[in-house]
Design a protein around this motif. Structure first.
Motif, PDB file in Angstrom:
ATOM      1  N   GLU A   1      27.519  41.929  46.587  1.00 18.84           N
ATOM      2  CA  GLU A   1      28.788  42.474  46.113  1.00 18.84           C
ATOM      3  C   GLU A   1      28.642  43.018  44.701  1.00 18.84           C
ATOM      4  OE1 GLU A   1      30.734  38.180  45.404  1.00 18.84           O
ATOM      5  OE2 GLU A   1      31.901  39.864  44.667  1.00 18.84           O
TER       6      GLU A   1
ATOM      7  N   GLN B   1      33.725  48.681  48.723  1.00 15.46           N
ATOM      8  CA  GLN B   1      34.764  47.895  49.406  1.00 15.46           C
ATOM      9  C   GLN B   1      36.168  48.108  48.876  1.00 15.46           C
ATOM     10  OE1 GLN B   1      33.011  46.785  46.905  1.00 15.46           O
ATOM     11  NE2 GLN B   1      33.629  44.813  46.101  1.00 15.46           N
ATOM     12  N   LYS B   2      36.345  48.963  47.875  1.00 18.31           N
ATOM     13  CA  LYS B   2      37.685  49.172  47.342  1.00 18.31           C
ATOM     14  C   LYS B   2      38.234  50.493  47.903  1.00 18.31           C
ATOM     15  CE  LYS B   2      37.604  45.481  44.487  1.00 18.31           C
ATOM     16  NZ  LYS B   2      37.223  45.392  43.084  1.00 18.31           N
TER      17      LYS B   2
HETATM   18  C1  LIG Z   1      36.403  44.578  42.424  1.00 19.64           C
HETATM   19  C2  LIG Z   1      35.796  44.908  41.125  1.00 19.64           C
HETATM   20  C3  LIG Z   1      34.506  44.469  40.755  1.00 19.64           C
HETATM   21  C4  LIG Z   1      33.630  43.559  41.537  1.00 19.64           C
HETATM   22  O1  LIG Z   1      33.954  43.348  42.810  1.00 19.64           O
HETATM   23  P1  LIG Z   1      33.478  42.105  43.683  1.00 19.64           P
HETATM   24  O2  LIG Z   1      33.900  42.515  45.017  1.00 19.64           O
HETATM   25  O3  LIG Z   1      34.216  40.925  43.165  1.00 19.64           O
HETATM   26  O4  LIG Z   1      32.037  41.986  43.511  1.00 19.64           O
HETATM   27  C5  LIG Z   1      34.026  44.879  39.526  1.00 19.64           C
HETATM   28  N1  LIG Z   1      34.734  45.645  38.703  1.00 19.64           N
HETATM   29  C6  LIG Z   1      35.962  46.080  39.014  1.00 19.64           C
HETATM   30  C7  LIG Z   1      36.693  46.940  38.042  1.00 19.64           C
HETATM   31  C8  LIG Z   1      36.545  45.716  40.229  1.00 19.64           C
HETATM   32  O5  LIG Z   1      37.781  46.142  40.526  1.00 19.64           O
END
Ligand SMILES: *Cc1c(COP(=O)(O)O)cnc(C)c1O
Length: 362
Positions: A43, A171-172
């Motif tokens: 991740e 994943q976002k």
């Molecule tokens: C979600 C996110 C991460 C890391 O994501 P994980 O899924 O927890 O590894 C890092 N930086 C930002 C700005 C995020 O929104």
């Protein structure tokens, strides 16, 4: 509803040996870079830690911009590797101001590395990335951008902006799997990561990724790649390329505009007070005296409205419209459910007006 047939996930075919290179090239194309793309098979926080551990060395002067707990973590990893980290922390839950960055760079003219998050899913703010990079470029500073949340939600043209290292999580906003991350690394950044005393023999070593994959012709990845994650990433990129990344970003921008208007019609104040909001989550301020935990706990499980994270967010909630949630139906479900709870808590939330306002140009 019948549950999906999860046995389809069993016994996956291996990912093709040349597929990794294709995914790297597709990501480079989508995000406008000729720099190398390497993968961390974990991740995105692991990729961020790898960047910090690999680029920092004892005495390296760093300006670390902090607008969320992610920035605090990166600062810690840089310091652990011996860097001299100056932390520039924004007002609580607010974007950093360009003037503050300019002043910090003037105060610390030796700065060799600058790190920041592009858009925050923790508090729903957008940092002024192009303006900050324009300050770093003429000073020859290597720039590290956490674009995990912003990739797919905001424009991110890596080379045109002058980003040396961009960390991308699928994943976002990209709607992909959570178990893989990509890092773009410019030549200037390699000069930091490839020095003789750089970490090696470690999951956090960019130098190992270069020597083990880039320098051997980008064939099979060393180790045992997880085929499900790679097939999922390839499918996510197929879906993005079908309509184009621009339309994915536009979908997030539309969801953000609609959500912000609806939240105001429910009677809540938008966050941030100053500076830009992100397209990923909409943050709103609950009235004093309203029990945030009780309100959030009463929401239906399929609605993703949660507490904001980090200092200064104690009264803030965030409505998630990232990835598959950046869609009219998901936005409407969230607004309606929130409206019902706000009414239940005694606020005269106008749910009908809020829902009517979700249509574009309403
Ligand atoms: C979600 C996110 C991460 C890391 O994501 P994980 O899924 O927890 O590894 C890092 N930086 C930002 C700005 C995020 O929104």
């Amino acid at each position: 509803m019948t549950p999906p047939d999860w046995t389809l996930l069993l016994d996956p075919p291996p990912f093709p040996a040349l597929g990794y290179r294709q995914i790297a090239d597709r990501l480079a194309g989508l995000f406008g870079t000729k720099a190398d793309i390497v993968f961390v098979q974990a991740e995105a926080v692991v990729a961020l830690e790898a960047v910090a551990a690999s680029l920092a060395r004892p005495g390296l002067p760093v300006l670390n911009i902090v607008t969320s707990p992610y920035g605090v973590m990166v600062g810690g990893w840089l310091r652990r590797a011996g860097a001299e980290v100056i932390e520039l922390t924004a007002a609580p839950a607010a974007p950093i101001e360009v003037e503050a960055v300019a002043a910090a760079l003037d105060r610390h003219p030796r700065t060799a590395l600058l790190a920041l998050v592009h858009a925050e899913s923790a508090s729903g703010i957008l940092n002024p990335l192009p303006e900050i990079l324009a300050l770093a470029r003429p000073r020859g500073i290597v720039t590290v951008v956490d674009a995990v949340a912003s990739a797919g939600g905001h424009a991110l043209d890596i080379d045109a902006l002058g980003i040396d290292v961009a960390v991308i999580g699928p994943q976002k906003a990209l709607g992909g799997p959570a178990g893989l991350s990509a890092i773009s690394v410019s030549e200037r950044a390699w000069a930091l990561a490839e020095r003789p005393d750089a970490p090696t023999g470690s999951i956090l070593s960019l130098r190992d990724l270069k020597q083990g994959w880039l320098d051997t012709g980008r064939g099979p990845l060393p180790g045992m790649p997880a085929p499900l994650e790679w097939h999922a990433l390839a499918a996510a990129l197929d879906r993005i390329e079908r309509g184009g990344l621009t339309s994915v970003i536009a979908r997030h921008a539309l969801a953000a505009v609609a959500t912000r208007r609806a939240v105001q019609r429910l009677g809540l104040k938008l966050w941030p007070e100053r500076g830009a909001p992100s397209n990923l989550v909409t943050a709103a301020v609950l009235p004093a005296g309203m029990d945030r935990a009780a309100l959030l706990a009463a929401l239906p499980v399929e609605v993703e409205i949660t507490a904001c994270i980090g200092p200064g967010t104690e009264r803030l909630i965030r409505l998630n419209h990232t990835g598959p949630r950046a869609a009219p139906a998901a936005v409407a479900r969230g607004i309606e459910a929130l409206g019902v709870e706000l009414r239940g808590a005694g606020l005269p939330a106008d749910i009908e007006a809020a829902l009517a306002g979700l249509a574009p140009h309403a």
